[in-house]
Design a protein around this motif. Structure first.
Motif, PDB file in Angstrom:
ATOM      1  N   GLY A 291     -30.515   0.184 -22.332  1.00 38.05           N
ATOM      2  CA  GLY A 291     -31.235   1.030 -23.271  1.00 38.05           C
ATOM      3  C   GLY A 291     -30.288   1.932 -24.025  1.00 38.05           C
ATOM      4  N   ILE A 292     -30.793   3.085 -24.441  1.00 41.50           N
ATOM      5  CA  ILE A 292     -30.009   4.015 -25.261  1.00 41.50           C
ATOM      6  C   ILE A 292     -29.347   5.053 -24.371  1.00 41.50           C
ATOM      7  N   ASN A 293     -28.033   5.209 -24.529  1.00 41.36           N
ATOM      8  CA  ASN A 293     -27.251   6.215 -23.821  1.00 41.36           C
ATOM      9  C   ASN A 293     -26.778   7.251 -24.847  1.00 41.36           C
TER      10      ASN A 293
ATOM     11  N   ASP B  45     -27.239  12.246 -22.125  1.00 37.93           N
ATOM     12  CA  ASP B  45     -27.089  11.539 -20.856  1.00 37.93           C
ATOM     13  C   ASP B  45     -25.694  11.729 -20.287  1.00 37.93           C
ATOM     14  N   PHE B  46     -24.684  11.789 -21.181  1.00 31.59           N
ATOM     15  CA  PHE B  46     -23.306  12.003 -20.744  1.00 31.59           C
ATOM     16  C   PHE B  46     -22.726  13.110 -21.620  1.00 31.59           C
TER      17      PHE B  46
ATOM     18  N   ALA C 145     -24.382  10.321 -14.007  1.00 28.74           N
ATOM     19  CA  ALA C 145     -25.514   9.503 -14.427  1.00 28.74           C
ATOM     20  C   ALA C 145     -25.363   8.070 -13.970  1.00 28.74           C
ATOM     21  N   ALA C 146     -24.174   7.705 -13.467  1.00 34.32           N
ATOM     22  CA  ALA C 146     -23.940   6.326 -13.076  1.00 34.32           C
ATOM     23  C   ALA C 146     -24.268   6.100 -11.617  1.00 34.32           C
ATOM     24  N   ILE C 147     -25.440   6.514 -11.176  1.00 34.13           N
ATOM     25  CA  ILE C 147     -25.814   6.395  -9.777  1.00 34.13           C
ATOM     26  C   ILE C 147     -26.802   5.279  -9.509  1.00 34.13           C
ATOM     27  N   PRO C 148     -27.593   4.781 -10.498  1.00 30.89           N
ATOM     28  CA  PRO C 148     -28.632   3.822 -10.158  1.00 30.89           C
ATOM     29  C   PRO C 148     -28.109   2.536  -9.558  1.00 30.89           C
TER      30      PRO C 148
END
Length: 495
Positions: free
Chosen positions: A21-23, A32-33, A111-114
């Protein structure tokens, strides 16, 4: 998973793993970042991940978005391409298996946890250690967060980066990163204390919702409405002030830091709108015009709700240890205007309920005793209001105005609170005296026939409005510093 390696070849290297999606990338807290670099705009660019295709799109940044050293508005990315946002360099890596993807010795974005692998462990929660200085072993790493896990020897950076699947903390299952930053999504300088089990994002204690369910306190993610898992954080070299009184002088410089000048101008517009709404309501009551009263009340409600949102964002920012006025975020009509207005309305009604009740009794019964008691009841509401406002802003619920919680809180920090209330009272009297003097200096107001007097009146009113907004922000900062320096005593949020 597509990713960006930021500042490659430097000790400050870190990595962003892009989600489908959109970051959103930029300096603003709503991205997001987030990049804490002045060359990057508040909203700088978007990276759109659609399967194996990744597109970068500039969203009106000041210093531009570059691919292969060429400034672009929109471009399709290929693995290995160099990018630059403002003056920050990075390299894009796609999902091409032919290209090696070594994890650089640095940080992995929160944010890179999923999609992390989990395994049950007996430990109730990860222990995070925050250090303001880089560790001694080579290669050097920037200051960040390190989760010590199960009290085992700390793995090397390479091993830690390879174990991003991590382990299960406790029920409900949640994932934690072995190495990398665990800072709040909206306050990047604040340590994360809670992790959402749905969006897998980390938040500080002022960016979650506290609920009382069946006598038990639950901490929920504001965006997902899912219960968060607490992180036990050990602070090393913390910036939490130990002496509240020493923070007061610095509060007077706070309104001009960060986005302060812009917020001052926005605050002036909001204040002007609130005053216009008040004038319309009074004129409508005088002429029995329902239309004027309705328009004035609506204007005050909308702008009052947004003013509460602005002040609450400053409270949250200060409570997270930040020293600059936060940027103005996008406006959500329900979350940023309607709900804050209802909280503000409930706050005012509870704080001044005794005074309001006495006014009604006086009007109905013409009781002299009730009329005499109106003034002390109003003074009590004025003393009660600052702590109640702080509690509602921090806990994000009008239920925090409960006297059983507010009065003990005042008694826990009596001297600090007295000083805070005195400062608020002095500022309020100062601004009211200025309004009275302006009224005396220009008795005819807009009805004057002198153009120089009209221009002078507008100039002085503009200046005095600016002073009023400036002092309001100073007061908000002082309240935030009261909470930051005494939050352990207040005990509003569990550790």
């Amino acid at each position: 998973m597509p990713r960006l390696v930021v500042q490659p070849g430097t000790p400050q290297v870190w990595e962003i793993q892009l989600r489908p999606g959109i970051n959103f990338l930029g300096r603003g807290a709503s991205n997001d970042f987030r990049f804490d670099d002045p060359s990057i705009s508040g909203a700088h660019c978007q990276l759109i991940v659609d399967g194996n295709a990744v597109t970068i799109r500039d969203v009106g940044s000041t210093n531009g978005t570059f691919v292969n050293r060429a400034r672009i508005q929109e471009a399709r990315l290929s693995t290995g391409q160099p990018l630059r946002l403002g003056s920050v360099d990075m390299i894009f890596y796609g999902d091409d298996p032919a290209v090696p993807k070594p994890v650089p010795p640095g940080l992995v974005a929160e944010a890179a946890i999923p999609a992390l692998k989990v395994a049950p462990v007996p430990s109730p929660a990860p222990i995070i250690t925050i250090s303001d200085t880089p560790p001694a072993p080579e290669p050097p790493k920037p200051a960040g967060l390190k989760i010590s896990g199960l009290h085992a020897p700390a793995p090397t950076p390479t091993a830690a980066a390879a174990e991003l699947q991590t382990e299960l903390i406790s029920a409900p299952p949640i994932a934690a990163v072995e190495a990398g930053p665990m800072f709040c999504r909206f306050h990047p300088k604040a340590a994360a204390r809670y992790l959402c089990n749905k969006c897998h994002r980390a938040y500080c204690e002022v960016c979650v919702t506290t609920l009382n369910v069946a006598g038990k306190t639950k901490i929920n993610c504001r965006h997902c409405a899912v219960e968060c898992v607490p992180l036990r954080v050990h602070l090393v070299g913390s910036n939490v002030p130990q002496n509240f009184f020493k923070t007061i002088p610095g509060s007077f410089a706070y309104p001009v830091r960060g986005s302060g000048i812009f917020i001052l101008l926005v605050g002036m517009v909001v204040f002007a709108g609130i005053r216009l709404g008040n004038v319309m309501m009074l004129s409508g009551l005088g002429t029995f015009s329902v239309r004027n009263v309705a328009i004035g009340a609506l204007l005050q409600a909308l702008l009052g709700g947004y003013l509460f949102t602005l002040l609450q964002s400053m409270i949250h920012s200060t409570a997270s240890g930040e020293n600059e006025v936060p940027e103005l975020a996008g406006i959500n009509f329900l979350e940023d205007i309607i709900l804050p207005f209802l909280r503000l309305l409930g706050l005012v009604l509870v704080c001044f309920a005794p005074a309001i009740a006495l006014v009604i009794v006086t009007l109905v019964t013409a009781s002299k005793g009730a009329a005499i008691a109106i003034l002390p009841a109003t003074l009590f509401g004025c003393v009660y209001f600052p702590m109640a406002f702080l509690a509602v802003a921090i806990l994000d619920t009008v239920g925090a105005v409960n006297p059983l919680a507010i009065i003990p809180s005042i008694l826990k920090v009596p001297l600090e609170y007295v000083i805070t209330v005195v400062i608020l009272a002095v500022v309020l009297i100062f601004t009211k005296v200025g309004d009275i003097l302006l009224g005396l200096a220009f008795p005819k107001g807009l009805m004057t026939e002198s153009i120089p007097q009209l221009l002078a009146m507008f100039g002085l009113k503009f200046f005095w409005s600016l002073v009023g907004v400036y002092l309001l922000i100073v007061n908000t900062r002082i309240l935030g510093m009261l909470y930051l320096s005494k939050k352990d005593k207040l005990g509003w949020i569990g550790r």
